[in-house]
Enzyme design. Structure first.
Site, PDB file in Angstrom:
ATOM      1  N   GLY A  82       0.813  -1.210   0.000  1.00 52.06           N
ATOM      2  CA  GLY A  82       0.000   0.000   0.000  1.00 52.06           C
ATOM      3  C   GLY A  82       0.846   1.259   0.000  1.00 52.06           C
ATOM      4  CE  LYS A  83       5.690   0.874  -3.593  1.00 56.97           C
ATOM      5  NZ  LYS A  83       4.832  -0.235  -4.081  1.00 56.97           N
ATOM      6  NE  ARG A  84      -3.250   2.895   2.238  1.00 60.44           N
ATOM      7  CZ  ARG A  84      -3.495   2.395   1.015  1.00 60.44           C
ATOM      8  NH1 ARG A  84      -2.580   2.423   0.083  1.00 60.44           N
ATOM      9  NH2 ARG A  84      -4.686   1.893   0.733  1.00 60.44           N
TER      10      ARG A  84
END
Lengths: 273, 273
Positions: free
Chosen positions: B92-94
């Site tokens: 998600g590369k949050r």
């Protein structure tokens, strides 16, 4: 929506205030807290009570993803009940390599059809291009965040003497125009905001971190609105918790939110005219 | 799941191959393409055909968010049908400031209950702490991405002569241990991977960018597995499109995916023993 249209809308509404719908179940009045669709019902009440006053709403995906599918349904319902004449931002800080970033652009600019999306620039040009290609939408690039961790990487000095966040803004600003790029610039460091306003007089800044994070609305307006009479770079001022949770009572929270919005609008007004 | 448990699982399965479920409707066989729940049904077929072989699955949120609520339902369904003995990653590369990052940690580590989540480190320590606090889960920090845009910011030289991505990895590695932190290191730059393996011998690297993005499995294994016999830092090798779309026919794609998985496992095997 071009920068000109943004200014027209701000001047017509008489404010650039944005309400951040960072809705947290535990902070809601009891009946909302217990209800499966409590987040959406609470947001709807806040929106109905404030939409005629505010310029924009900002929905942060984190608060909805936390509740899984029920939360994501609340997010969709919230997005769909925001009136057309309000500027609608999703704060997702999305980023990925090109072919995945395309899917995020599709998600927020087409499927959820919002006006602006916050994105993280650190994956570089191909990670931003799918957003920037949508010139009818606003790509809101993380410029300088409002949190303490800003110092860890964004504020690092580069070999050429620049700081990383300035280099990020300088380089990304050449990949599009101030008619579809704006920057997130935290409200907690007026010195940084001042410097960035000087370097980027033409860009809108989305300013979080006011209120509970400690940023002063007045200080931010003083430095950030410099040159606003030229209708080039403006500010979108986000406030969240101080509005959403102005009063915790079932029969009072919506009215209290409206009152807090009116107070914020009054504070901003002198700088907008 | 500690690093030791990760190694045990890899050696038991005999591979560290991860299938990236970057599922794109337009690339599916015709009957799946037309069906509302086509993404989930396709993923289920891929998982049923490969789960006894592979070590991990990686679900990239971009591909599901693109389809709105129907896509998010497909994501949830996909996550829930991945067997317990497979390592489950959400890509998600949050990232966000502390109090929002907490919500992302809650979303993926509690609500969706995955084993690892990819996160972007650029908001600094308070943005990572909510993930790092969950020592029972893997915080998979973006180290060096696989895309061309890597050169724009990650590869910048700092004042002290270091490059940004090395400084990010150095600093974040002090905020936790190799028992719950791993790094995303793209497979498209073996020189970078080689250098990072030397600097960070103890950390697992999740390696995307193999296959269609141009990374060579053999080259990556040669440099990345150095020291793997010590069972310290290992690799999780992700492949997506070459497996999912190995054959476009309704009655062949699942079998073709399995064949491609077996080919990849054979390629990796010499480096794992």
């Amino acid at each position: 929506m071009s920068r000109q249209a943004l200014w027209d809308s701000i001047l017509q509404k008489g404010t650039c205030l944005c309400v951040g719908l960072d809705t947290v179940r535990d902070l809601l009045p009891p009946s909302f807290r217990k209800e499966k669709h409590g987040l959406a019902r609470f947001n709807r009440a806040i929106i109905e009570s404030t939409a005629d006053l505010v310029f924009a709403y900002k929905v942060n995906t984190a608060f909805y993803e936390a509740e899984g599918m029920a939360g994501l349904e609340a997010m969709e319902e919230t997005l769909s009940c925001i009136p057309q004449d309000c500027f609608l931002i999703v704060d997702g800080k999305r980023s990925d390599v090109g072919h995945s970033a395309e899917k995020y652009a599709e998600a927020y600019f087409s499927t959820f059809a919002v006006d602006g999306l916050t994105v993280s620039p650190f994956l570089g040009r191909d990670g931003l291009e799918p957003f920037l290609a949508r010139k009818d939408k606003w790509t809101i690039i993380l410029g300088a965040s409002s949190n303490p961790g800003f110092e860890d990487f964004q504020a690092l000095k580069l070999e050429d003497g620049n700081t990383l966040f300035e280099e990020v803004m300088r380089k990304t600003s050449t990949w599009g125009s101030p008619d579809h790029i704006m920057y997130v610039v935290g409200g907690t460091r007026p010195g940084v905001l001042d410097r960035l306003r000087g370097l980027f007089p033409d860009h809108f800044f989305l300013v979080p971190g006011l209120g509970e994070q400690g940023g002063s609305l007045e200080e931010v307006c003083q430095v950030g609105f410099r040159g606003s009479l030229s209708r080039k770079g403006g500010l979108i001022l986000n406030s969240s918790r101080s509005i959403l949770y102005a009063d915790s009572r079932e029969d009072q929270f919506a009215r209290a939110a409206r009152k807090q919005v009116l107070r914020n609008i009054e504070e901003i007004k002198p700088f907008l005219t």
